[in-house]
Design an enzyme around this catalytic site. Structure first.
Site, PDB file in Angstrom:
ATOM      1  N   LYS A 144       0.866  -1.181   0.000  1.00 30.20           N
ATOM      2  CA  LYS A 144       0.000   0.000   0.000  1.00 30.20           C
ATOM      3  C   LYS A 144       0.899   1.226   0.000  1.00 30.20           C
ATOM      4  O   LYS A 144       1.658   1.451   0.951  1.00 30.20           O
ATOM      5  CB  LYS A 144      -0.919   0.003   1.212  1.00 30.20           C
ATOM      6  N   LYS A 174      -2.066  -1.473  -3.809  1.00 25.59           N
ATOM      7  CA  LYS A 174      -2.917  -0.289  -3.812  1.00 25.59           C
ATOM      8  C   LYS A 174      -2.031   0.934  -3.958  1.00 25.59           C
ATOM      9  O   LYS A 174      -1.066   1.070  -3.211  1.00 25.59           O
ATOM     10  CB  LYS A 174      -3.712  -0.235  -2.500  1.00 25.59           C
TER      11      LYS A 174
END
Length: 338
Positions: free
Chosen positions: A204, A259
């Site tokens: 992330k 992400k």
């Protein structure tokens, strides 16, 4: 022996297989279906509540009763799972984010309602403290505002156990604390939740594409001018993502998340092809907002770029895609198949 085939024109005319729809379909290398889609949903307190998210046209915050109604369509469309994000009222936030593991919290009640109404629909819950903290960070901070790792992990374990107890099928730690997957896995095993899966947000990034999401869950104002660079990944790094994923798998993750999506397709490709683990990707709020803005201004064909972007993620190696386009894309695919 080389795996490449040396064929020269005109013996090889690559356009031959592109002439007809049937042959294009027969040689298509990647497929996209509703099976590959996860729908992120924002849940509100109250009854009959529906709020538009201005920075995400077409996306709404829904109270639990309306979310349960929508879940029936998701099942009908063949979408396998939802990812649940609570919109926490200000009075339920504090420095420690302790509302995250309240057994009667908004997320926990939403999980129970969804599993009762649509038991076959997978429910994924977010394991992070930012919706519950007054400072908008994903963990517990010290006096200097630095997010403390180990004490945050203890809180995340409590949150994960609370969600598993409510019936969540998959808990998804999105916080990027070191060691949290192992701690959550050990706690789940000890509590008898042996089939509760962990979807680790392993790669992330500290991205600027998250703004509309923070508006949607109400954490943008709390975060203010702060950032999450001390725990989310540097966008310049690629090898580090492989280390993060490998560690999370070793600690007990069942699947991993990259992400954002399209700006990080190289990471999706590397994770899937080098580590060969179940690989998910999040087409984040900023990506969605850009597509929608361009489509609403007539600059792009909305449905076409939606499907192209989703196929790009599949082509890069994503097994599943969290996308705010999930319902729209599934409806489109269903209409094309009938």
């Amino acid at each position: 022996m080389s795996s490449s085939v040396n064929r020269n024109f005109p013996a090889s005319r690559l356009r031959r297989n592109r002439v007809d729809s049937f042959s294009r379909r027969l040689v298509r290398e990647h497929q996209l279906s509703a099976d590959n889609l996860i729908f992120p949903v924002f849940v509100l307190e109250g009854q009959g509540q529906r709020e538009a998210v201005p920075s995400m046209p077409g996306v709404e915050r829904l109270s639990i009763d309306l979310l349960v109604e929508q879940a029936a369509e998701l099942v009908d469309l063949g979408i396998p799972a939802v990812a649940l994000f609570p919109v926490v009222p200000a009075e339920h936030k504090n420095l420690s984010g302790s509302g995250a593991w309240d057994s009667e919290g908004l997320a926990q009640r939403a999980v129970r309602a969804l599993k009762k109404a649509q038991p076959e629909l997978g429910v994924i819950t977010d394991i992070a403290l930012d919706p519950f903290t007054t400072h908008g960070q994903d963990g517990i901070i010290d006096n200097d505002g630095y997010v403390l790792n180990d004490v945050t992990v203890e809180a995340l374990v409590n949150q994960a156990l609370s969600h598993a107890g409510a019936g969540a099928d998959i808990v998804a730690p999105s916080d990027m604390m070191d060691g949290r997957v192992a701690a959550i896995r050990d706690a789940l095993e000890s509590a008898g939740y042996v089939n509760t899966r962990i979807l680790a947000y392993s790669a992330k990034y500290a991205s600027s594409y998250y703004g509309p999401f923070r508006d949607a869950v109400g954490s943008a104002g709390n975060l203010g001018k702060g950032n999450k660079s001390t725990y989310q990944m540097d966008p310049a790094n690629s090898d580090e993502a492989l280390q993060e994923v490998a560690m999370d798998i070793a600690e007990g993750a069942d699947m991993v998340m990259i992400k954002p999506g399209m700006p990080y397709l190289d990471i999706v490709y590397r994770v899937k092809h080098e580590l060969q683990v179940p690989t998910f990707v999040y087409q984040v709020s900023g990506e969605y907002a850009m597509h929608m803005a361009a489509a609403e201004n007539g600059w792009l064909d909305g449905d076409a770029v939606m499907m192209e972007s989703l196929m790009a993620m599949r082509r890069a190696g994503a097994d599943a895609i969290l996308t705010y386009f999930a319902v729209r894309a599934a409806r489109l695919m269903k209409s094309r198949s009938t």
